[in-house]
Design a protein around this motif. Structure first.
Motif, mmCIF file in Angstrom:
data_model
loop_
_atom_site.group_PDB
_atom_site.id
_atom_site.type_symbol
_atom_site.label_atom_id
_atom_site.label_comp_id
_atom_site.label_asym_id
_atom_site.label_seq_id
_atom_site.Cartn_x
_atom_site.Cartn_y
_atom_site.Cartn_z
ATOM 1 N N ALA A 120 0.823 -1.215 0.000
ATOM 2 C CA ALA A 120 0.000 0.000 0.000
ATOM 3 C C ALA A 120 0.856 1.263 0.000
ATOM 4 O O ALA A 120 0.456 2.290 -0.540
ATOM 5 C CB ALA A 120 -0.937 -0.005 1.203
ATOM 6 N N ARG A 121 2.037 1.193 0.602
ATOM 7 C CA ARG A 121 2.926 2.350 0.694
ATOM 8 C C ARG A 121 4.172 2.206 -0.175
ATOM 9 O O ARG A 121 5.062 3.037 -0.120
ATOM 10 C CB ARG A 121 3.309 2.586 2.144
ATOM 11 N N ASN A 122 4.259 1.093 -0.920
ATOM 12 C CA ASN A 122 5.405 0.806 -1.794
ATOM 13 C C ASN A 122 6.728 0.924 -1.023
ATOM 14 O O ASN A 122 7.649 1.626 -1.429
ATOM 15 C CB ASN A 122 5.397 1.734 -3.014
ATOM 16 N N THR A 123 6.762 0.236 0.119
ATOM 17 C CA THR A 123 7.892 0.351 1.036
ATOM 18 C C THR A 123 8.380 -1.029 1.479
ATOM 19 O O THR A 123 7.577 -1.910 1.800
ATOM 20 C CB THR A 123 7.464 1.177 2.277
ATOM 21 N N LEU A 124 9.698 -1.191 1.495
ATOM 22 C CA LEU A 124 10.321 -2.393 2.050
ATOM 23 C C LEU A 124 10.568 -2.153 3.538
ATOM 24 O O LEU A 124 11.082 -1.096 3.920
ATOM 25 C CB LEU A 124 11.644 -2.688 1.351
ATOM 26 N N VAL A 125 10.217 -3.123 4.375
ATOM 27 C CA VAL A 125 10.373 -3.014 5.823
ATOM 28 C C VAL A 125 11.260 -4.169 6.289
ATOM 29 O O VAL A 125 11.012 -5.328 5.929
ATOM 30 C CB VAL A 125 9.003 -3.072 6.540
ATOM 31 N N TYR A 126 12.286 -3.847 7.077
ATOM 32 C CA TYR A 126 13.222 -4.855 7.595
ATOM 33 C C TYR A 126 13.151 -4.856 9.115
ATOM 34 O O TYR A 126 13.209 -3.798 9.745
ATOM 35 C CB TYR A 126 14.650 -4.547 7.138
ATOM 36 N N LEU A 127 13.045 -6.048 9.694
ATOM 37 C CA LEU A 127 12.948 -6.233 11.141
ATOM 38 C C LEU A 127 14.098 -7.118 11.600
ATOM 39 O O LEU A 127 14.327 -8.181 11.027
ATOM 40 C CB LEU A 127 11.616 -6.906 11.490
ATOM 41 N N VAL A 128 14.838 -6.675 12.623
ATOM 42 C CA VAL A 128 15.887 -7.498 13.210
ATOM 43 C C VAL A 128 15.432 -7.922 14.601
ATOM 44 O O VAL A 128 14.865 -7.123 15.350
ATOM 45 C CB VAL A 128 17.255 -6.776 13.276
ATOM 46 N N TYR A 129 15.651 -9.205 14.925
ATOM 47 C CA TYR A 129 15.316 -9.726 16.247
ATOM 48 C C TYR A 129 16.176 -10.943 16.535
ATOM 49 O O TYR A 129 16.829 -11.491 15.648
ATOM 50 C CB TYR A 129 13.821 -10.057 16.352
ATOM 51 N N SER A 130 16.156 -11.347 17.787
ATOM 52 C CA SER A 130 16.923 -12.510 18.217
ATOM 53 C C SER A 130 15.941 -13.583 18.650
ATOM 54 O O SER A 130 14.912 -13.286 19.258
ATOM 55 C CB SER A 130 17.833 -12.107 19.387
ATOM 56 N N ASP A 131 16.248 -14.820 18.318
ATOM 57 C CA ASP A 131 15.387 -15.907 18.788
ATOM 58 C C ASP A 131 16.236 -17.031 19.356
ATOM 59 O O ASP A 131 17.437 -17.112 19.132
ATOM 60 C CB ASP A 131 14.454 -16.406 17.690
ATOM 61 N N ARG A 132 15.590 -17.834 20.120
ATOM 62 C CA ARG A 132 16.220 -18.981 20.752
ATOM 63 C C ARG A 132 15.247 -20.140 20.603
ATOM 64 O O ARG A 132 14.035 -19.924 20.591
ATOM 65 C CB ARG A 132 16.458 -18.652 22.229
ATOM 66 N N ILE A 133 15.736 -21.351 20.500
ATOM 67 C CA ILE A 133 14.863 -22.507 20.305
ATOM 68 C C ILE A 133 13.803 -22.580 21.401
ATOM 69 O O ILE A 133 12.638 -22.799 21.124
ATOM 70 C CB ILE A 133 15.685 -23.813 20.234
ATOM 71 N N ILE A 134 14.177 -22.335 22.644
ATOM 72 C CA ILE A 134 13.230 -22.446 23.758
ATOM 73 C C ILE A 134 12.488 -21.135 23.982
ATOM 74 O O ILE A 134 11.282 -21.102 24.093
ATOM 75 C CB ILE A 134 13.953 -22.860 25.061
ATOM 76 N N GLU A 135 13.209 -20.031 24.040
ATOM 77 C CA GLU A 135 12.600 -18.753 24.391
ATOM 78 C C GLU A 135 13.305 -17.628 23.651
ATOM 79 O O GLU A 135 14.511 -17.476 23.758
ATOM 80 C CB GLU A 135 12.733 -18.531 25.900
#
Length: 154
Positions: A120-135
């Motif tokens: 709708a806004r012709n925009t690329l959005v990038y998200l950085v996060y950390s994950d762990r198998i359990i939590e």
């Protein structure tokens, strides 16, 4: 041995992900043995979108464990993605597609960057996060790039 085999298999199962280039770093804590704790700045190009480079800053644990690759890095990261040339999308983009992934502990924790396309806004959005198998961690950062024409040099 099993943990290393699992990490190798997982690494091979993620083709097409961007590889980061270290741009620079600063020390944050002096360690008598092993490397210092530091913040690193890395850059990577989106593997499916020409003309986009993302910059990550994140903590790297030093000391003996950090030097041996056994330490767990903190979950915090910052991201800034920029248009660095004409944007050309090479394939149909999938929302939430992982474009960068890096191990931040021996086996169970990773930092990853996923991409979304806000049509709708012709925009690329990038998200950085950390994950762990359990939590995982709710700590994250986001950046966005409007898809605009690139000026042609005269």
């Amino acid at each position: 041995m099993r943990a290393m085999t699992l990490a190798l298999i997982l690494g091979m199962a993620l083709p097409g992900l961007a590889a980061a280039e270290e741009i620079g770093s600063v020390d944050t804590v002096f360690k008598w043995l092993g490397p210092n704790h530091k913040i690193v700045v890395e850059a990577f190009d989106d593997p499916e979108v020409d003309g986009v480079t993302c910059y990550l800053s994140r903590a790297k644990t030093g000391g003996i464990k950090g030097g041996l690759g056994l330490a767990e890095d903190r979950a915090e990261a910052s991201i800034a993605c920029r248009q660095v040339g004409p944007i050309r999308i090479n394939e149909k983009l999938k929302d939430g597609e992982v474009v960068f992934k890096e191990r931040t502990s021996l086996v169970f924790k990773t930092m990853q960057v996923v991409r979304f396309f806000d049509e709708a806004r012709n925009t690329l959005v990038y998200l950085v996060y950390s994950d762990r198998i359990i939590e995982g961690s709710p700590q994250n950062a986001v950046t966005a790039i409007p898809v605009l024409p690139w000026p042609v040099a005269q």
